[in-house]
Motif scaffolding. Structure first.
Motif, PDB file in Angstrom:
ATOM      1  N   LYS A   1      -2.844   8.902   3.396  1.00 15.35           N
ATOM      2  CA  LYS A   1      -3.462   8.209   4.657  1.00 15.35           C
ATOM      3  C   LYS A   1      -3.434   6.552   4.492  1.00 15.35           C
ATOM      4  N   LEU A   2      -3.204   6.035   5.558  1.00 12.61           N
ATOM      5  CA  LEU A   2      -3.177   4.495   5.591  1.00 12.61           C
ATOM      6  C   LEU A   2      -4.256   4.315   6.965  1.00 12.61           C
ATOM      7  N   TRP A   3      -5.151   3.053   6.653  1.00 11.50           N
ATOM      8  CA  TRP A   3      -5.872   2.575   7.828  1.00 11.50           C
ATOM      9  C   TRP A   3      -5.820   1.234   7.936  1.00 11.50           C
ATOM     10  N   ILE A   4      -5.392   0.748   9.197  1.00 12.81           N
ATOM     11  CA  ILE A   4      -5.249  -0.599   9.404  1.00 12.81           C
ATOM     12  C   ILE A   4      -6.237  -1.063  10.405  1.00 12.81           C
ATOM     13  N   ARG A   5      -7.550  -2.030  10.153  1.00 16.43           N
ATOM     14  CA  ARG A   5      -8.515  -2.466  11.210  1.00 16.43           C
ATOM     15  C   ARG A   5      -8.494  -3.898  11.262  1.00 16.43           C
ATOM     16  N   PHE A   6      -8.341  -4.000  12.707  1.00 18.79           N
ATOM     17  CA  PHE A   6      -8.714  -5.422  13.109  1.00 18.79           C
ATOM     18  C   PHE A   6      -9.999  -5.928  13.622  1.00 18.79           C
ATOM     19  N   ILE A   7     -10.743  -6.598  13.012  1.00 16.97           N
ATOM     20  CA  ILE A   7     -12.178  -6.655  13.504  1.00 16.97           C
ATOM     21  C   ILE A   7     -12.399  -8.260  13.724  1.00 16.97           C
ATOM     22  N   GLU A   8     -12.837  -8.644  15.124  1.00 18.73           N
ATOM     23  CA  GLU A   8     -12.981  -9.935  15.484  1.00 18.73           C
ATOM     24  C   GLU A   8     -14.349 -10.468  14.804  1.00 18.73           C
ATOM     25  N   GLU A   9     -14.506 -11.790  14.455  1.00 18.98           N
ATOM     26  CA  GLU A   9     -15.660 -12.374  13.869  1.00 18.98           C
ATOM     27  C   GLU A   9     -15.415 -13.632  14.466  1.00 18.98           C
ATOM     28  N   GLU A  10     -16.466 -14.506  14.014  1.00 15.84           N
ATOM     29  CA  GLU A  10     -16.671 -15.755  15.048  1.00 15.84           C
ATOM     30  C   GLU A  10     -15.254 -16.472  14.949  1.00 15.84           C
ATOM     31  N   ASN A  11     -14.775 -17.080  13.805  1.00 13.74           N
ATOM     32  CA  ASN A  11     -13.736 -17.944  13.787  1.00 13.74           C
ATOM     33  C   ASN A  11     -12.523 -17.317  13.189  1.00 13.74           C
ATOM     34  N   HIS A  12     -12.358 -16.039  13.171  1.00 14.63           N
ATOM     35  CA  HIS A  12     -11.442 -15.354  12.526  1.00 14.63           C
ATOM     36  C   HIS A  12     -11.397 -13.951  12.863  1.00 14.63           C
ATOM     37  N   PHE A  13     -10.301 -13.583  12.563  1.00 13.60           N
ATOM     38  CA  PHE A  13      -9.983 -11.743  12.758  1.00 13.60           C
ATOM     39  C   PHE A  13     -10.089 -11.287  11.055  1.00 13.60           C
ATOM     40  N   ARG A  14     -10.818 -10.411  10.760  1.00 16.34           N
ATOM     41  CA  ARG A  14     -10.841  -9.625   9.579  1.00 16.34           C
ATOM     42  C   ARG A  14      -9.895  -8.361   9.887  1.00 16.34           C
ATOM     43  N   CYS A  15      -8.741  -8.491   8.837  1.00 17.56           N
ATOM     44  CA  CYS A  15      -7.856  -7.280   8.745  1.00 17.56           C
ATOM     45  C   CYS A  15      -8.016  -6.575   7.428  1.00 17.56           C
ATOM     46  N   GLU A  16      -8.555  -5.270   7.863  1.00 18.00           N
ATOM     47  CA  GLU A  16      -8.696  -4.367   6.360  1.00 18.00           C
ATOM     48  C   GLU A  16      -7.412  -3.431   6.495  1.00 18.00           C
ATOM     49  N   ILE A  17      -6.868  -3.212   5.314  1.00 15.31           N
ATOM     50  CA  ILE A  17      -5.754  -2.422   5.086  1.00 15.31           C
ATOM     51  C   ILE A  17      -6.242  -1.325   3.911  1.00 15.31           C
ATOM     52  N   GLU A  18      -6.472  -0.222   4.266  1.00 17.33           N
ATOM     53  CA  GLU A  18      -7.109   0.828   3.260  1.00 17.33           C
ATOM     54  C   GLU A  18      -6.372   1.851   3.006  1.00 17.33           C
ATOM     55  N   ASP A  19      -6.309   2.407   1.889  1.00 19.86           N
ATOM     56  CA  ASP A  19      -5.363   3.423   1.590  1.00 19.86           C
ATOM     57  C   ASP A  19      -6.001   4.486   0.558  1.00 19.86           C
TER      58      ASP A  19
ATOM     59  N   ALA B   1       0.871  -1.262   0.048  1.00 20.89           N
ATOM     60  CA  ALA B   1      -0.156   0.207  -0.075  1.00 20.89           C
ATOM     61  C   ALA B   1       0.850   1.191  -0.178  1.00 20.89           C
ATOM     62  N   LEU B   2       1.933   1.166   0.899  1.00 19.24           N
ATOM     63  CA  LEU B   2       2.907   2.317   0.955  1.00 19.24           C
ATOM     64  C   LEU B   2       3.492   2.703  -0.642  1.00 19.24           C
ATOM     65  N   LYS B   3       3.903   1.669  -0.960  1.00 21.26           N
ATOM     66  CA  LYS B   3       5.126   1.504  -2.007  1.00 21.26           C
ATOM     67  C   LYS B   3       4.288   1.868  -3.509  1.00 21.26           C
ATOM     68  N   HIS B   4       3.186   1.248  -3.719  1.00 24.78           N
ATOM     69  CA  HIS B   4       2.315   1.196  -4.887  1.00 24.78           C
ATOM     70  C   HIS B   4       1.127   2.322  -5.052  1.00 24.78           C
ATOM     71  N   GLY B   5       0.798   2.424  -3.757  1.00 25.95           N
ATOM     72  CA  GLY B   5      -0.477   3.298  -3.605  1.00 25.95           C
ATOM     73  C   GLY B   5      -0.265   4.857  -3.231  1.00 25.95           C
ATOM     74  N   LEU B   6       0.527   4.824  -2.043  1.00 21.87           N
ATOM     75  CA  LEU B   6       0.390   6.341  -1.335  1.00 21.87           C
ATOM     76  C   LEU B   6       1.623   7.019  -1.954  1.00 21.87           C
TER      77      LEU B   6
END
Length: 604
Positions: free
Chosen positions: A527-545, A513-518
């Motif tokens: 700007k870069l957002w990294i979100r860790f969201i807990e779900e039933e069997n896993h964590f959903r990690c969102e990397i948004e730029d 994201a840094l090298k090719h997006g920002l």
């Protein structure tokens, strides 16, 4: 109800009348026993009794093949009852090579009672009893019968020998009934048949599934036991050729040797002796070869002469040798074999061999059947335990291979960090930015230290992963002179130290994201957002730029651009963590401004 009552009343009256007319059923006759060192004729025998006052043996002892035995059966105590009978039925029991002598019309006649070959015996199909019908007029004038016998294979205690007889009505009345002893034996026989059949089917299934010979050998062991134990039930005996007694005798003898042979072969593969104890395995192979030769030799001898004394002596030698080897072998395995599997072999062998020896000495097959039943249960548990051990060892091997491969994949990522970081430090020093270079070097050393501290483990806590991610972003922020900002969001009320994720699993996507997006973005805030969201069997990690997006980035790449290996390696790591699942764990979304990457991290 009236017809049923009359029916049962008729049966009762018939039975009562039969009992009122008959008083002789399974009457025991204790014979006088005479022992001779040489063979004698009936006339010689009677002459010695009359002229030489030959006395019966006070202690006949155990039957010996070197002697000939004469039995005098005295029915004079039943003379009054027999005077009204046309015939009696004699049950000679377990005699081998024998002749019964009768007084028929003032002449000597004889009946052959030898079981193998032509004989004058008949058999009760239900109670497994051999008998011979004798006219009361064929008794000797003094109400006696004389019987000559030799013993080759069996060695009963003759002091306890008893003959039984019944009158004609009693025999016919109870011909179709099963005695309690016979019923008990048959129940035992069919119970063993059912258990052996079920275990054999399971062993065949395991063999076709696992392709291991131990299951074939154990299934053969059960089948051969069933053949040998068929003698406890007439129905089973008929299935294995009892009516052709010569064939049945051969089958019973060879099955004993076959039991020992396949038992040894089963133990070889069950304990994996060729690999673990090759010398002991060589000894077992020699014994198995000897048993195979003995099967061939005895088969020839039995068909030529079933009462050959050499055949009997070879069988006795085999029994004593195998019993001695069994007890010696279990002692050797107890002290030398490394695995716990030996305890199943030791327990099963001792119980089975003890039952076989007790049957040999006490002539009661129930001991061997009980020992075989217990032994079969023990080995069934042993096979189940071995399957469990193999499964656990396989899982450990897969886990070790997984850890090794994960470490190798992670080792391919770490040099990438080091190269980029050292390049940035070099750039800061060459451009005269010493303070920035020192700050960068401090953070870089902290990052390297944390990576090395966690290098032993394949996984790290999610809390540790986020901490490494922050250090990495701080390094990149220094490298690009604070040209971007970032924000990391974690779930509330969740202790991240309890959950593990593969180490540095998110970093390649952040770097992308840094090298090719920002960084290629010329205007506006990066700007870069990294979100860790807990779900039933896993964590959903969102990397948004909010960078230039994938399409614009692709246009800026040179023709000789090499694709990033970090992302492909991370995809492979996620597949391994999820058991090589074919489900996609990484999703890319093109936003109006920038790109979003969604990663599903399993809860470990």
């Amino acid at each position: 109800m009236k017809p049923f009552f009359l029916f049962f009343l008729a049966i009762y009256l018939q039975t009562f009348c039969a009992w009122s007319q008959s008083i002789l059923f399974n009457e025991a006759i204790k014979p006088e026993i005479y022992k001779f060192d040489t063979s004698v004729t009936l006339w010689d025998f009677l002459y010695q009794i009359d002229s030489l006052n030959l006395k019966p043996s006070s202690e006949a002892g155990i039957a010996d093949y070197r002697h000939e035995y004469w039995f005098a059966l005295d029915f004079s105590a039943y003379s009054e009852a027999l005077s009204s009978q046309d015939s009696i039925y004699l049950y000679p029991g377990s005699l081998e090579f024998s002749q019964l002598y009768l007084w028929k019309q003032s002449q000597i006649d004889s009946l052959t009672l030898t079981r193998i070959g032509k004989n004058d015996l008949k058999r009760n199909d239900l109670t497994y009893t051999t008998y011979v019908a004798i006219s009361t007029q064929d008794l000797f004038p003094d109400y006696k019968l004389y019987l000559k016998a030799k013993f080759y294979r069996r060695t009963p205690l003759l002091d306890n020998k008893v003959f039984y007889f019944s009158d004609q009505i009693s025999h016919r009345s109870f011909y179709g009934f099963i005695s309690p002893a016979s019923f008990r034996s048959q129940v035992l026989g069919f119970f063993f048949l059912g258990a052996a059949a079920v275990l054999t089917v399971f062993n065949l299934i395991f063999f076709f599934y696992m392709r291991e010979k131990q299951y074939i050998y154990y299934g053969s062991f059960l089948i051969l036991q069933l053949v040998y134990f068929s003698q406890i039930s007439p129905y089973l005996a008929n299935a294995f050729g009892y009516k052709q007694y010569h064939l049945y005798f051969w089958l019973g003898t060879i099955s004993q040797l076959g039991i020992n042979l396949v038992y040894l072969l089963f133990i070889r593969h069950f304990l994996d002796l060729p690999r673990i104890m090759p010398r002991f395995d060589l000894l077992i192979k020699w014994i198995a070869g000897g048993l195979t030769v003995l099967i061939v030799v005895l088969s020839i001898m039995i068909w030529q002469n079933p009462y050959s004394i050499i055949q009997t002596q070879l069988m006795d030698f085999q029994r004593y040798f195998m019993a001695s080897f069994a007890f010696g072998g279990v002692i050797f395995l107890f002290f030398r074999y490394p695995s716990k599997l030996k305890y199943f072999v030791i327990a099963g062998t001792i119980i089975f061999t003890s039952g076989a020896l007790m049957t040999m000495f006490f002539l009661n097959l129930d001991y061997m059947i009980a020992g075989s039943a217990i032994e079969s249960t023990i080995f069934a548990l042993g096979l189940a335990y071995k399957i469990k051990v193999i499964h656990l060892e396989k899982r450990e091997a897969e886990k070790s291979a997984f850890s090794t491969k994960m470490g190798a994949l992670r080792a391919q990522i770490n040099p990438h960090f080091i190269f980029n970081s050292l390049s940035s430090i070099q750039h800061l020093i060459s451009s005269g930015q010493k303070e920035a270079a020192l700050s960068y070097l401090t953070k870089f050393s902290k990052f390297v230290r944390q990576v090395l501290e966690s290098s032993i483990d394949v996984n790290v806590s999610l809390e540790k992963e986020i901490e490494l991610l922050k250090v990495y972003l701080d390094l990149e922020s220094l490298r690009f002179d604070h040209a971007f900002s970032y924000q990391i969001n974690t779930p509330d009320n969740t202790d991240l130290s309890f959950f593990e994720v593969p180490m540095l699993i998110v970093q390649p996507f952040v770097e992308n994201a840094l090298k090719h997006g920002l960084m290629p973005k010329q205007t506006g805030e990066r700007k870069l957002w990294i979100r860790f969201i807990e779900e039933e069997n896993h964590f959903r990690c969102e990397i948004e730029d909010n960078g230039i997006g994938r399409k614009a980035s692709a246009k800026l790449r040179p023709l000789d651009h090499r694709p990033s290996r970090g992302i492909s390696i991370t995809e492979e790591r996620l597949k391994m963590v999820n058991g090589n699942s074919k489900k996609t764990q990484i999703h890319l979304e093109d936003l109006e401004k920038g790109t979003k990457v969604i990663i599903k991290l399993p809860k470990l």
